[in-house]
Design a protein around this motif. Sequence first.
Motif, mmCIF file in Angstrom:
data_model
loop_
_atom_site.group_PDB
_atom_site.id
_atom_site.type_symbol
_atom_site.label_atom_id
_atom_site.label_comp_id
_atom_site.label_asym_id
_atom_site.label_seq_id
_atom_site.Cartn_x
_atom_site.Cartn_y
_atom_site.Cartn_z
ATOM 1 N N VAL A 1 -36.091 -22.164 -31.827
ATOM 2 C CA VAL A 1 -37.029 -23.127 -31.864
ATOM 3 C C VAL A 1 -37.028 -23.973 -30.897
ATOM 4 O O VAL A 1 -37.810 -24.943 -30.703
ATOM 5 C CB VAL A 1 -37.553 -23.758 -33.358
ATOM 6 C CG1 VAL A 1 -37.894 -22.866 -34.479
ATOM 7 C CG2 VAL A 1 -36.288 -24.585 -33.783
ATOM 8 N N HIS A 2 -35.888 -24.259 -30.201
ATOM 9 C CA HIS A 2 -35.483 -25.274 -29.124
ATOM 10 C C HIS A 2 -34.392 -24.434 -28.199
ATOM 11 O O HIS A 2 -33.738 -23.747 -28.823
ATOM 12 C CB HIS A 2 -34.627 -26.505 -29.709
ATOM 13 C CG HIS A 2 -34.474 -27.420 -28.801
ATOM 14 N ND1 HIS A 2 -35.297 -28.430 -28.463
ATOM 15 C CD2 HIS A 2 -33.445 -27.816 -28.042
ATOM 16 C CE1 HIS A 2 -34.777 -29.123 -27.512
ATOM 17 N NE2 HIS A 2 -33.544 -28.817 -27.387
ATOM 18 N N TRP A 3 -34.631 -24.553 -26.939
ATOM 19 C CA TRP A 3 -33.785 -24.173 -26.023
ATOM 20 C C TRP A 3 -33.980 -24.925 -24.715
ATOM 21 O O TRP A 3 -35.064 -24.949 -24.182
ATOM 22 C CB TRP A 3 -34.259 -22.544 -25.703
ATOM 23 C CG TRP A 3 -33.165 -21.696 -25.215
ATOM 24 C CD1 TRP A 3 -32.603 -22.039 -23.573
ATOM 25 C CD2 TRP A 3 -32.368 -20.610 -25.636
ATOM 26 N NE1 TRP A 3 -31.807 -21.102 -23.316
ATOM 27 C CE2 TRP A 3 -31.457 -20.285 -24.397
ATOM 28 C CE3 TRP A 3 -32.454 -19.913 -26.597
ATOM 29 C CZ2 TRP A 3 -30.773 -19.389 -24.739
ATOM 30 C CZ3 TRP A 3 -31.532 -19.073 -26.960
ATOM 31 C CH2 TRP A 3 -30.828 -18.555 -25.713
ATOM 32 N N GLU A 4 -32.615 -25.590 -24.387
ATOM 33 C CA GLU A 4 -32.740 -26.503 -23.326
ATOM 34 C C GLU A 4 -31.512 -26.241 -22.464
ATOM 35 O O GLU A 4 -30.350 -26.427 -22.908
ATOM 36 C CB GLU A 4 -32.905 -27.783 -23.854
ATOM 37 C CG GLU A 4 -32.889 -29.196 -22.645
ATOM 38 C CD GLU A 4 -32.912 -30.442 -23.230
ATOM 39 O OE1 GLU A 4 -33.043 -31.402 -22.738
ATOM 40 O OE2 GLU A 4 -33.085 -30.374 -24.701
ATOM 41 N N GLU A 5 -31.688 -25.985 -21.074
ATOM 42 C CA GLU A 5 -30.471 -25.795 -20.396
ATOM 43 C C GLU A 5 -30.510 -26.853 -19.348
ATOM 44 O O GLU A 5 -31.559 -26.893 -18.550
ATOM 45 C CB GLU A 5 -30.403 -24.311 -19.768
ATOM 46 C CG GLU A 5 -30.174 -23.430 -20.786
ATOM 47 C CD GLU A 5 -29.888 -22.073 -20.318
ATOM 48 O OE1 GLU A 5 -28.945 -22.022 -19.270
ATOM 49 O OE2 GLU A 5 -30.818 -21.135 -20.597
ATOM 50 N N ARG A 6 -29.674 -27.868 -19.157
ATOM 51 C CA ARG A 6 -29.703 -28.771 -18.133
ATOM 52 C C ARG A 6 -28.290 -29.345 -17.481
ATOM 53 O O ARG A 6 -27.272 -28.824 -18.280
ATOM 54 C CB ARG A 6 -30.417 -30.302 -18.391
ATOM 55 C CG ARG A 6 -29.957 -30.691 -19.795
ATOM 56 C CD ARG A 6 -30.723 -31.828 -20.407
ATOM 57 N NE ARG A 6 -30.292 -32.876 -21.366
ATOM 58 C CZ ARG A 6 -29.469 -32.596 -22.445
ATOM 59 N NH1 ARG A 6 -29.345 -31.313 -22.709
ATOM 60 N NH2 ARG A 6 -29.065 -33.555 -23.037
ATOM 61 N N GLU A 7 -28.315 -29.855 -16.569
ATOM 62 C CA GLU A 7 -27.012 -29.962 -15.927
ATOM 63 C C GLU A 7 -25.886 -30.741 -16.594
ATOM 64 O O GLU A 7 -24.767 -30.385 -16.676
ATOM 65 C CB GLU A 7 -26.914 -30.963 -14.557
ATOM 66 C CG GLU A 7 -25.774 -30.831 -13.729
ATOM 67 C CD GLU A 7 -26.068 -31.233 -12.286
ATOM 68 O OE1 GLU A 7 -25.261 -31.933 -11.738
ATOM 69 O OE2 GLU A 7 -27.171 -30.848 -11.734
ATOM 70 N N GLU A 8 -26.558 -31.786 -17.406
ATOM 71 C CA GLU A 8 -25.758 -32.649 -18.274
ATOM 72 C C GLU A 8 -25.642 -32.028 -19.692
ATOM 73 O O GLU A 8 -24.649 -32.785 -20.533
ATOM 74 C CB GLU A 8 -26.222 -34.213 -18.686
ATOM 75 C CG GLU A 8 -27.532 -34.265 -19.037
ATOM 76 C CD GLU A 8 -28.620 -34.066 -18.167
ATOM 77 O OE1 GLU A 8 -29.834 -34.322 -18.859
ATOM 78 O OE2 GLU A 8 -28.549 -33.855 -17.112
#
Length: 165
Positions: free
Chosen positions: A82-89
Motif C-alpha cells: 500500500v506504500h512504496w517509496e524509494e528516495r536518496e535519503e
Amino acid sequence: MPWFALERFDASFFDTAPHRHRFRMDLPVAPHTVWEGLAGRTPLSWCRGLAGGRYTSPGPHGVGTTREVTALRVLRLREEFVHWEEREEGRRHAFCVTEASLPIYRRFGEDYLVEPLAAGGTRFTWTFAYEPAPLLRRPAALTDAPGTAFLRTLIADTKRHFGAA
C-alpha cells in the motif's frame, strides 16, 4: 486450502492498530544492502520463521505489488503493498495482508523504513500492526506474548544476518 479475507487499511493503521510493535535497529551495512534484502527477489530469506517469500506480481515493484509468505510453517499470507517509496535519503514500503490461511486476524500489516545513518550504516525500523479476529480479541488483549516472541525472533535473525550486535 481455504483462504480467509482480511480487511484492507491505509497507512494510518500503523499508528492506530490495537496491537503495534515497532523495532528500531542500527545495522552496520549500507541502506541499499538492507533494502535489497527486504525488497529483492527473496525477501526476508534470513528469517527462520518465514519461508517461501515470493512476489506474485511482475516487476517493477511498487504500490499494488503482491507477494506471498509462510510464517511458522502453517500460516500462509497474501500481501499487497500500500506504500512504496524509494528516495536518496531513505526507502520505505508497507503492506496489508489481504488473505490468510488461518482466520486469526481481522487486519494485519507491516511497514519497513530504511534510513542512512550519518556515521554510516542503516537504521531499519520494522513496524507490525494488527487487529485480531473477533474470536481472538479477548485472548490477545490479555496477552500478546506469543506473537511478540515470534516478532523478536525475526528481529534477532535480521540483526544476525546483517552483523549487528
